[in-house]
Write a protein that holds these residues in place. Structure first.
Motif, PDB file in Angstrom:
ATOM      1  N   VAL A  89       0.832  -1.202   0.000  1.00 32.25           N
ATOM      2  CA  VAL A  89       0.000   0.000   0.000  1.00 32.25           C
ATOM      3  C   VAL A  89       0.869   1.255   0.000  1.00 32.25           C
ATOM      4  N   TYR A  90       1.846   1.274   0.895  1.00 33.76           N
ATOM      5  CA  TYR A  90       2.668   2.463   1.135  1.00 33.76           C
ATOM      6  C   TYR A  90       3.582   2.801  -0.041  1.00 33.76           C
ATOM      7  N   GLU A  91       4.051   1.790  -0.769  1.00 26.59           N
ATOM      8  CA  GLU A  91       4.995   2.028  -1.856  1.00 26.59           C
ATOM      9  C   GLU A  91       4.478   1.635  -3.234  1.00 26.59           C
ATOM     10  N   LYS A  92       3.500   0.725  -3.294  1.00 28.59           N
ATOM     11  CA  LYS A  92       3.012   0.239  -4.586  1.00 28.59           C
ATOM     12  C   LYS A  92       1.560   0.633  -4.863  1.00 28.59           C
ATOM     13  N   GLY A  93       0.931   1.261  -3.907  1.00 32.13           N
ATOM     14  CA  GLY A  93      -0.469   1.606  -4.080  1.00 32.13           C
ATOM     15  C   GLY A  93      -0.683   2.762  -5.046  1.00 32.13           C
ATOM     16  N   THR A  94      -1.943   3.090  -5.281  1.00 32.49           N
ATOM     17  CA  THR A  94      -2.269   4.260  -6.092  1.00 32.49           C
ATOM     18  C   THR A  94      -1.883   5.519  -5.315  1.00 32.49           C
ATOM     19  N   ARG A  95      -1.844   6.642  -6.004  1.00 34.48           N
ATOM     20  CA  ARG A  95      -1.491   7.885  -5.327  1.00 34.48           C
ATOM     21  C   ARG A  95      -2.444   8.169  -4.170  1.00 34.48           C
ATOM     22  N   ASP A  96      -3.734   7.923  -4.382  1.00 35.21           N
ATOM     23  CA  ASP A  96      -4.712   8.168  -3.317  1.00 35.21           C
ATOM     24  C   ASP A  96      -4.487   7.224  -2.133  1.00 35.21           C
ATOM     25  N   GLU A  97      -4.166   5.958  -2.419  1.00 42.33           N
ATOM     26  CA  GLU A  97      -3.918   4.997  -1.337  1.00 42.33           C
ATOM     27  C   GLU A  97      -2.690   5.391  -0.516  1.00 42.33           C
ATOM     28  N   GLU A 100      -3.519   8.450   1.613  1.00 39.59           N
ATOM     29  CA  GLU A 100      -4.360   8.102   2.763  1.00 39.59           C
ATOM     30  C   GLU A 100      -3.539   7.397   3.840  1.00 39.59           C
ATOM     31  N   PHE A 101      -2.589   6.551   3.418  1.00 40.79           N
ATOM     32  CA  PHE A 101      -1.729   5.874   4.383  1.00 40.79           C
ATOM     33  C   PHE A 101      -0.890   6.900   5.144  1.00 40.79           C
ATOM     34  N   ILE A 102      -0.315   7.862   4.429  1.00 39.84           N
ATOM     35  CA  ILE A 102       0.507   8.882   5.070  1.00 39.84           C
ATOM     36  C   ILE A 102      -0.342   9.758   5.984  1.00 39.84           C
ATOM     37  N   TYR A 103      -1.562  10.024   5.562  1.00 42.01           N
ATOM     38  CA  TYR A 103      -2.494  10.797   6.392  1.00 42.01           C
ATOM     39  C   TYR A 103      -2.744  10.073   7.714  1.00 42.01           C
ATOM     40  N   GLU A 104      -2.984   8.757   7.651  1.00 43.74           N
ATOM     41  CA  GLU A 104      -3.191   7.965   8.863  1.00 43.74           C
ATOM     42  C   GLU A 104      -1.918   7.904   9.694  1.00 43.74           C
ATOM     43  N   LEU A 105      -0.780   7.876   9.023  1.00 46.32           N
ATOM     44  CA  LEU A 105       0.496   7.861   9.735  1.00 46.32           C
ATOM     45  C   LEU A 105       0.667   9.121  10.584  1.00 46.32           C
ATOM     46  N   SER A 179       9.069  19.033   0.826  1.00 47.34           N
ATOM     47  CA  SER A 179      10.106  18.372   1.616  1.00 47.34           C
ATOM     48  C   SER A 179       9.483  17.421   2.634  1.00 47.34           C
ATOM     49  N   VAL A 180       8.399  17.858   3.281  1.00 50.08           N
ATOM     50  CA  VAL A 180       7.706  17.021   4.259  1.00 50.08           C
ATOM     51  C   VAL A 180       7.094  15.810   3.567  1.00 50.08           C
ATOM     52  N   ARG A 181       6.473  16.049   2.412  1.00 48.56           N
ATOM     53  CA  ARG A 181       5.833  14.947   1.671  1.00 48.56           C
ATOM     54  C   ARG A 181       6.869  13.924   1.215  1.00 48.56           C
ATOM     55  N   LYS A 182       8.015  14.388   0.721  1.00 50.02           N
ATOM     56  CA  LYS A 182       9.069  13.462   0.307  1.00 50.02           C
ATOM     57  C   LYS A 182       9.548  12.619   1.480  1.00 50.02           C
ATOM     58  N   PHE A 183       9.739  13.263   2.611  1.00 49.92           N
ATOM     59  CA  PHE A 183      10.209  12.557   3.798  1.00 49.92           C
ATOM     60  C   PHE A 183       9.221  11.476   4.217  1.00 49.92           C
ATOM     61  N   LEU A 184       7.952  11.842   4.348  1.00 51.31           N
ATOM     62  CA  LEU A 184       6.941  10.909   4.825  1.00 51.31           C
ATOM     63  C   LEU A 184       6.705   9.774   3.835  1.00 51.31           C
ATOM     64  N   GLY A 185       7.028  10.009   2.568  1.00 52.28           N
ATOM     65  CA  GLY A 185       6.800   8.993   1.556  1.00 52.28           C
ATOM     66  C   GLY A 185       7.966   8.052   1.332  1.00 52.28           C
ATOM     67  N   SER A 186       9.068   8.246   2.051  1.00 51.25           N
ATOM     68  CA  SER A 186      10.251   7.414   1.802  1.00 51.25           C
ATOM     69  C   SER A 186      10.821   6.793   3.079  1.00 51.25           C
ATOM     70  N   LEU A 187      10.015   6.713   4.121  1.00 50.41           N
ATOM     71  CA  LEU A 187      10.498   6.241   5.420  1.00 50.41           C
ATOM     72  C   LEU A 187      10.992   4.799   5.391  1.00 50.41           C
ATOM     73  N   LEU A 188      10.404   3.964   4.544  1.00 48.45           N
ATOM     74  CA  LEU A 188      10.771   2.557   4.544  1.00 48.45           C
ATOM     75  C   LEU A 188      11.736   2.191   3.426  1.00 48.45           C
ATOM     76  N   MET A 189      12.289   3.182   2.761  1.00 51.89           N
ATOM     77  CA  MET A 189      13.377   2.895   1.833  1.00 51.89           C
ATOM     78  C   MET A 189      14.623   2.582   2.646  1.00 51.89           C
ATOM     79  N   SER A 190      15.582   1.917   2.039  1.00 48.99           N
ATOM     80  CA  SER A 190      16.807   1.580   2.747  1.00 48.99           C
ATOM     81  C   SER A 190      17.506   2.848   3.222  1.00 48.99           C
ATOM     82  N   PRO A 191      17.910   2.892   4.484  1.00 52.48           N
ATOM     83  CA  PRO A 191      18.596   4.080   5.011  1.00 52.48           C
ATOM     84  C   PRO A 191      19.864   4.429   4.244  1.00 52.48           C
ATOM     85  N   ASP A 192      20.420   3.473   3.522  1.00 52.31           N
ATOM     86  CA  ASP A 192      21.654   3.716   2.774  1.00 52.31           C
ATOM     87  C   ASP A 192      21.405   4.124   1.331  1.00 52.31           C
ATOM     88  N   SER A 193      20.138   4.298   0.960  1.00 50.26           N
ATOM     89  CA  SER A 193      19.814   4.550  -0.449  1.00 50.26           C
ATOM     90  C   SER A 193      19.675   6.033  -0.784  1.00 50.26           C
TER      91      SER A 193
END
Length: 313
Positions: A89-97, A100-105, A179-193
């Motif tokens: 959901v968080y990385e492969k979902g539609t833009r709306d999905e 909504e996940f980030i909103y709930e986060l 900047s906030v949106r980018k941060f919240l959307g990449s939390l589960l990417m590898s920390p080294d990436s």
């Protein structure tokens, strides 16, 4: 004795699996095994402490992310199925999905209401992660200062009250703060990436310039960098400052024209307001307009905002 069995299989797992390639699933499985092997639990689940340590998501934001991933079970056990379903959901979902996940986060209290207190907590966690106290530089703003300018954007640009923020309000707020949106959307990417939203431009100032005269704080640079590519946020060099170079327009043009790339112009007026613009092409003396649509204006204080029709999402 407590029940140490894993939660029952979730029917959404089969659907979530289809969102990934075989290689991606293998990589997720390798990550899961790596995390569980450090937890000494026979590779059955990942505890919150290991989840937080690996992804570096601190405070209430990290707790809320773990709660969403484990679907509110409160058992402290992240299974492989949880990881696949949430990332689908968080990385492969539609833009709306994803939105909504980030909103709930960001609803860190989990009460179904996203308000100013939630946003303040989220922004505080972001500051703790990106602007570590160990990396404090001269002229840096306090976490409270940067939190306030971002919250002011929510109140003034989006028209949000202290009561609640709808999903639509939240999307509008994120468009003003890429900047906030980018941060919240990449939390589960590898920390080294080199996760989007985590990079702060390295600011180069002359040694003889007093920190008290610095207008562009690193927190402001991070905000502006949210609308730029990762390459454009690596290193920024000061070309002109009125306190050391004077108020001559010819000097201003001479200094900034010496650069061969994009420039960021930051202005602080007599009332203390801070704003400016990003020029995607080098400055030239011309009798007419030139450039492209990549340039944009921004606000830094008392509110931080970038017009959404200019920012690159």
């Amino acid at each position: 004795m407590g029940n140490s069995q894993s939660p029952p299989a979730d029917p959404r797992f089969a659907t979530a699996v289809r969102a990934f390639s075989k290689q991606e699933l293998d990589d997720l499985k390798s990550l899961f095994v790596s995390l569980t092997s450090r937890s000494q639990n026979d590779s059955k689940f990942v505890p919150f402490s290991q989840f937080q340590a690996h992804f570096g998501i601190k405070g209430a934001l990290g707790s809320r992310m773990f709660d969403l991933f484990t679907r509110g079970r409160k058992d402290g056990m992240l299974t492989f199925e949880d990881l696949v379903i949430a990332k689908a959901v968080y990385e492969k979902g539609t833009r709306d999905e994803i939105e909504e996940f980030i909103y709930e986060l960001c609803d860190v209290n989990g009460d179904g209401i996203l308000d100013g207190a939630d946003l303040q907590t989220v922004l505080g966690s972001i500051c703790d992660i990106i602007f570590s106290p160990l990396n404090v530089e001269p002229g840096s703003s306090s976490h409270q200062d940067i939190t306030e300018v971002f919250l002011n954007a929510a109140m003034s640009e989006v028209g949000v009250t202290e009561v609640s923020m709808t999903l639509r309000d939240f999307k509008n707020w994120c468009r003003h703060l890429p900047s906030v949106r980018k941060f919240l959307g990449s939390l589960l990417m590898s920390p080294d990436s080199g996760r989007p939203g985590f990079q702060v431009p390295h600011l180069q100032y002359p040694e003889n310039l007093s920190p008290d005269l610095l207008i562009l704080k690193k927190e402001y640079a991070w905000h502006i960098g949210g609308a730029l590519s990762q390459q454009e946020t690596e290193e920024w060099k000061l070309l002109y400052h009125s306190a050391t170079n004077g108020l001559s327009f010819n000097t201003f043009m001479g200094n900034i024209s010496s650069g061969d790339g994009p420039t960021v112009l930051v202005i602080k007026d007599s009332k203390g307001y801070i704003y400016g613009g990003y020029a995607s092409q080098p400055w030239e003396r011309k009798g007419d307009f030139y450039g492209d649509m990549k340039s944009f204006l921004f606000q830094l204080y008392p509110k931080a905002s970038i017009p959404p029709y200019r920012s690159k999402q």
